[in-house]
Design a protein around this motif. Structure first.
Motif, short mmCIF file in Angstrom:
data_model
loop_
_atom_site.label_atom_id
_atom_site.label_comp_id
_atom_site.label_asym_id
_atom_site.label_seq_id
_atom_site.Cartn_x
_atom_site.Cartn_y
_atom_site.Cartn_z
N ARG A 219 0.79 -1.22 0.00
CA ARG A 219 0.00 0.00 0.00
C ARG A 219 0.84 1.29 0.00
O ARG A 219 0.56 2.22 0.78
N ASP B 22 -1.02 4.63 -0.26
CA ASP B 22 -1.72 5.08 0.96
C ASP B 22 -0.73 5.72 1.92
O ASP B 22 -1.05 6.70 2.61
N SER C 254 -6.51 -2.03 6.62
CA SER C 254 -6.41 -3.37 6.00
C SER C 254 -7.14 -4.40 6.86
O SER C 254 -7.82 -5.29 6.34
N TRP D 193 -3.60 -3.77 -3.21
CA TRP D 193 -2.70 -3.34 -2.12
C TRP D 193 -1.22 -3.54 -2.44
O TRP D 193 -0.37 -2.88 -1.86
#
Ligand SMILES: Cc1ncc(COP(=O)(O)O)c(C=O)c1O
Length: 369
Positions: A91, A94, A271, A359
């Motif tokens: 990720r 993010d 997550s 992800w």
């Protein structure tokens, strides 16, 4: 930024045993990898491109603004070895977004997500051969940005340096099935409304260190933080977000405190919410009071509690201490829901199940050695 090659480079991250040799597959847990990436921002020229170089000491002015006023932010994420031997960052976009959000909170420039990810890619690719292909070993990447302008006037700096270093990491709390012990901090607050609790900035960490020492004196491994206003709501534990398991068997609800700006919006937290739903658990974001936590553990309504974070992954809490009161969560060991969530999250990390959420970010195509 100028980089000095004269001074010896640090070779070992804190908390590990002894430095291993650098070289193919030779790094030991805690060893810094031989490379780092740097880039810089100035008011006049904006961002430079990420530059890969040796992991070596920085040379900074004694008037460095970050050292005086703390304009500094960090991130932390991992690259995991995949079944084909390549690495995938977990990720990274993010984390890039959170890096920008932390920067905004401290009036620092926002590093574009593409540059953030490019810097990580370069570092992972350069270090692929250093990481042994052993289960549980991954590469921890630490991007940070600090105000590198030589300036002792308290205003936003006009020059910033971004550095990304990495080191080899294993299981943060070890692989024991015992839960960790947690100590509830009553004397200090970590964050407060309007403060910097949801930014990843070093200024949030240094003030927690006396609490870490106090937890250790009380025989506990971790610090649990309560909200600063009512001193009633459970917010975070060390470098981890908290989840509470209500019920058992076919009747499980997983509960985590809702984001309120006072604690870090963990990427792992997000997550875990998805992973718990994949596993068929009900998931709720709702405040959990310390008293409810204790009473529900005693009555058996709360069966498990776990912390989660990039370093901690998913770690059960076995015992909680609040002043003279102490309680056990479940039987004190890692419970079935915690184990299932951890196993499925690790499967996402390691590419063992389809990437339904997008992800994983592949960085290298290197074949398994
Ligand atoms: C204070 C704090 N809370 C929570 C977390 C978990 O965040 P993440 O899952 O993004 O690693 C971290 C770790 O970075 C942290 O430092």
């Amino acid at each position: 930024m100028t980089v000095s090659s004269a001074a010896p480079a640090p070779t070992h991250a804190a908390g590990a045993t002894s430095p291993g040799e650098s070289g193919i597959g030779k790094a030991e847990i805690g060893d810094f990898t031989p490379h780092m990436v740097t880039l810089r921002w100035t008011e006049d020229d904006g961002w430079t491109v990420p530059r890969l170089g040796p992991h070596e000491n920085l040379s900074v002015s004694p008037a460095t603004a970050a050292l005086n006023y703390g304009q500094s932010i960090i991130e932390g994420l991992k690259a995991h070895r995949q079944p084909d031997g390549s690495f995938a960052l977990f990720r990274p976009r993010d984390h890039a977004r959170r890096f920008r959000s932390s920067a905004r909170r401290l009036a620092m420039p926002e590093l574009p997500d593409d540059l953030f990810v490019d810097a990580l890619d370069r570092l992972v690719e350069a270090n692929t051969d250093v990481v042994p292909d052993r289960p549980g070993h991954s590469l921890y990447l630490r991007p940070y940005m600090f105000a590198s302008e030589a300036n002792v006037v308290p205003r936003p700096a006009r020059e910033y340096t971004v550095v990304v270093i990495s080191f080899l990491i294993g299981s943060y709390f070890g692989d024991s099935s015992d839960g960790v012990s947690a100590w509830v901090c009553r004397d200090y607050a970590r964050a407060f409304p309007g403060g910097t609790g949801s930014a990843k900035t070093p200024g949030n960490y240094a003030p927690t260190m006396p609490a870490q020492l106090a937890a250790g004196r009380a025989g506990c491994q971790q610090v649990v933080w309560l909200d600063a206003v009512e001193r009633r709501w459970v917010e975070e534990m060390g470098s981890a977000n908290l989840f509470f398991v209500r019920g058992s068997g076919d009747d499980v609800t997983v509960v985590t405190p809702p984001l309120n700006g006072n604690f870090l919006p963990g990427i792992t937290r997000d997550s875990v919410i998805a992973v718990a739903a994949e596993l068929g658990y009900r998931v709720r974001e709702e405040p959990v009071a310390l008293d409810e936590w204790r009473e529900a553990c005693v009555s058996g309504l709360i069966t498990e509690t776990f912390g989660c974070g990039t370093a901690a992954v998913v770690t059960a809490v076995g015992r909680v201490r609040d002043g003279d009161r102490e309680w056990t969560v479940g039987d004190g060991a890692t419970g079935p829901v915690t184990s299932a969530v951890k196993e499925r999250l690790l499967a996402h990390h390691r590419g063992l199940i389809p990437d339904a959420h997008g992800w994983r970010h592949s960085t290298t195509t290197g074949a398994r050695r």
